[in-house]
Scaffold this motif. Structure first.
Motif, PDB file in Angstrom:
ATOM      1  N   UNK A 172       0.841  -1.210   0.000  1.00 17.55           N
ATOM      2  CA  UNK A 172       0.000   0.000   0.000  1.00 17.55           C
ATOM      3  C   UNK A 172       0.868   1.248   0.000  1.00 17.55           C
ATOM      4  N   UNK A 173       1.926   1.221   0.810  1.00 19.05           N
ATOM      5  CA  UNK A 173       2.831   2.373   0.886  1.00 19.05           C
ATOM      6  C   UNK A 173       3.586   2.570  -0.421  1.00 19.05           C
ATOM      7  N   UNK A 174       3.958   1.478  -1.098  1.00 19.09           N
ATOM      8  CA  UNK A 174       4.638   1.597  -2.386  1.00 19.09           C
ATOM      9  C   UNK A 174       3.754   2.333  -3.391  1.00 19.09           C
ATOM     10  N   UNK A 175       2.486   1.966  -3.450  1.00 22.46           N
ATOM     11  CA  UNK A 175       1.552   2.646  -4.358  1.00 22.46           C
ATOM     12  C   UNK A 175       1.350   4.103  -3.956  1.00 22.46           C
ATOM     13  N   UNK A 176       1.245   4.358  -2.645  1.00 22.21           N
ATOM     14  CA  UNK A 176       1.048   5.738  -2.188  1.00 22.21           C
ATOM     15  C   UNK A 176       2.217   6.618  -2.609  1.00 22.21           C
ATOM     16  N   UNK A 322       6.359  -2.976  -6.841  1.00 26.14           N
ATOM     17  CA  UNK A 322       4.993  -3.357  -6.492  1.00 26.14           C
ATOM     18  C   UNK A 322       3.988  -2.377  -7.061  1.00 26.14           C
ATOM     19  N   UNK A 323       4.388  -1.123  -7.221  1.00 24.85           N
ATOM     20  CA  UNK A 323       3.493  -0.103  -7.776  1.00 24.85           C
ATOM     21  C   UNK A 323       3.815   0.248  -9.225  1.00 24.85           C
ATOM     22  N   UNK A 324       4.853  -0.391  -9.795  1.00 23.71           N
ATOM     23  CA  UNK A 324       5.206  -0.158 -11.201  1.00 23.71           C
ATOM     24  C   UNK A 324       5.042  -1.408 -12.036  1.00 23.71           C
ATOM     25  N   UNK A 325       5.615  -2.504 -11.564  1.00 23.57           N
ATOM     26  CA  UNK A 325       5.700  -3.734 -12.330  1.00 23.57           C
ATOM     27  C   UNK A 325       7.142  -4.179 -12.427  1.00 23.57           C
ATOM     28  N   UNK A 326       7.321  -5.406 -12.931  1.00 25.01           N
ATOM     29  CA  UNK A 326       8.640  -6.045 -12.931  1.00 25.01           C
ATOM     30  C   UNK A 326       9.000  -6.490 -14.348  1.00 25.01           C
ATOM     31  N   UNK A 327       9.625  -5.610 -15.140  1.00 27.51           N
ATOM     32  CA  UNK A 327      10.155  -5.997 -16.447  1.00 27.51           C
ATOM     33  C   UNK A 327      11.537  -6.613 -16.250  1.00 27.51           C
ATOM     34  N   UNK A 328      11.618  -7.893 -16.098  1.00 29.05           N
ATOM     35  CA  UNK A 328      12.739  -8.597 -15.472  1.00 29.05           C
ATOM     36  C   UNK A 328      14.115  -8.018 -15.821  1.00 29.05           C
ATOM     37  N   UNK A 329      14.507  -8.080 -17.097  1.00 31.10           N
ATOM     38  CA  UNK A 329      15.853  -7.634 -17.470  1.00 31.10           C
ATOM     39  C   UNK A 329      16.077  -6.148 -17.321  1.00 31.10           C
ATOM     40  N   UNK A 330      15.012  -5.373 -17.189  1.00 30.17           N
ATOM     41  CA  UNK A 330      15.140  -3.920 -17.048  1.00 30.17           C
ATOM     42  C   UNK A 330      15.052  -3.446 -15.601  1.00 30.17           C
ATOM     43  N   UNK A 331      14.569  -4.294 -14.705  1.00 25.67           N
ATOM     44  CA  UNK A 331      14.242  -3.830 -13.347  1.00 25.67           C
ATOM     45  C   UNK A 331      15.445  -3.274 -12.592  1.00 25.67           C
ATOM     46  N   UNK A 332      16.596  -3.949 -12.679  1.00 28.18           N
ATOM     47  CA  UNK A 332      17.780  -3.445 -11.989  1.00 28.18           C
ATOM     48  C   UNK A 332      18.259  -2.121 -12.549  1.00 28.18           C
ATOM     49  N   UNK A 333      18.135  -1.939 -13.864  1.00 29.74           N
ATOM     50  CA  UNK A 333      18.523  -0.671 -14.475  1.00 29.74           C
ATOM     51  C   UNK A 333      17.568   0.444 -14.068  1.00 29.74           C
TER      52      UNK A 333
END
Length: 371
Positions: A172-176, A322-333
């Protein structure tokens, strides 16, 4: 030995799978970021020595080279697949090459399209058999020690004694935070396919979270990052290139670590990578003002916050996966891009840390300091 400096960092917005970016191939996602970075920094195309991008779902080939050509750069390029760590590992690889004196300008980051990822089939052994689709490759050679990521997240929650309700409060806090920062985050986003802001953040309530069925144990859809499409690219340069650019908002990469650990509990690796890089830099938790950590699962991020005693105010100030999404190979960047832009608001000498874990028991972390 040269210093390694981040002088520019851009990303697309993050869109859930089959969302606003679903029709775009990976080069359509990442090439506009390279063009934007060249325009912003004044770097000449022929000054770029290499392109290094993380990617996990492309299905073979060398998408970094395709991205470079699509952006108008005919330079060497390489693609890294370390799953969730790949985008941050690309930044680390670029910094190591720069520090070794092997290059002066490298464009690095990650790109992923869940929406356009190829179907995966295992080739049949015999003519009378059919190919069998599979969802992911093995992350270990042992079937009994290669857990599903959601089941592994539940096991981590049991091990760390983090209940469902605490995971939900974190989500919830991540989305806020993401909603509150939405306008500010547009400075780092290059509009692609008309999308100029992260699409997934929403008003998430305790009641909504409580109604969701469990995926496994204490893990729900609210406390698990959704599959997503996005790209992120950073320009990393040497001391000599920095002087030529006369950049006034650069970050120096002061330490980086890639580690391996228990493949059965990969969620521990973001904690252990952060601990390792802090030890390498001889820094304490209190020396870090800004933290960007992966939120593949709420329990994973909470485990890192608890273990390192990070002040929650310093963590993922613009929201997380959690409030954006997880594009695996791009997430760390994306973590590195977020860190770059968050530190622009801070005084010189301020330090930031990014950390991420990956399936198979891998972890990567990076420390940067504002010039």
């Amino acid at each position: 030995m040269s210093g390694a400096w981040i002088v520019a960092a851009k990303r697309t917005a993050v869109a859930p799978r089959h969302g606003a970016l679903a029709a775009l191939a990976v080069h359509d996602l990442a090439a506009p970021l390279i063009q934007a970075i060249l325009a912003e920094t004044g770097l000449a195309p022929d000054s770029v020595d290499d392109i290094i991008l993380g990617n996990a779902l492309y299905g073979g080939g060398n998408p970094a080279r395709v991205v470079g050509l699509a952006a108008g750069l005919n330079v060497p390029a390489q693609t890294i697949d370390t799953q969730c760590c790949a985008g941050l590992d690309a930044v680390i690889a670029a910094s190591e090459r720069i520090a070794a004196g092997a290059a002066d300008v490298i464009l690095c980051g990650g790109v992923e399209s869940f929406s356009r990822s190829p179907l995966r089939l295992r080739r049949p052994l015999h003519d009378n058999e059919e190919a069998v689709e599979y969802q992911r490759p093995p992350f270990t050679p042992w079937a009994d020690r290669d857990p599903d990521m959601i089941a592994s997240a539940h096991d981590l929650a049991v091990r760390l004694d983090i209940p469902r309700v605490r995971q939900e409060v974190f989500a919830i806090e991540s989305h806020r935070k993401a909603l509150a920062a939405r306008d500010r985050l547009q400075d780092e986003i290059v509009a692609v396919a008309g999308l100029d802001r992260d699409a997934f953040a929403r008003e998430l309530s305790e009641k909504t979270c409580a109604r969701l069925p469990a995926l496994v144990g204490t893990i729900t859809a609210a406390t698990t990052a959704v599959e997503a499409d996005a790209a992120a690219v950073l320009a990393v340069v040497s001391d000599a290139a920095l002087q030529e650019l006369k950049a006034t908002h650069a970050l120096r990469i002061t330490a980086s670590r890639r580690i391996a650990g228990d493949p059965v509990l990969p969620g521990l690796m973001s904690t252990q990578a952060a601990q390792a890089v802090l030890a390498q830099a001889q820094l304490a938790t209190g020396d870090i003002a800004v933290v960007e950590m992966m939120e593949a699962f709420a329990v994973q991020a909470l485990g890192t916050v608890d273990a390192l005693r990070f002040d929650p105010i310093r963590v993922n100030r613009g929201g997380g996966a959690l409030s954006r999404g997880h594009p695996i190979g791009a997430s760390g960047a994306i973590l590195a891009v977020r860190l770059f832009h968050e530190l622009q608001q801070e005084a010189p000498g301020t330090r930031g840390l990014a950390t991420i874990a990956a399936a198979g028991g891998l972890g990567s972390a990076l420390i940067v300091e504002k010039a």
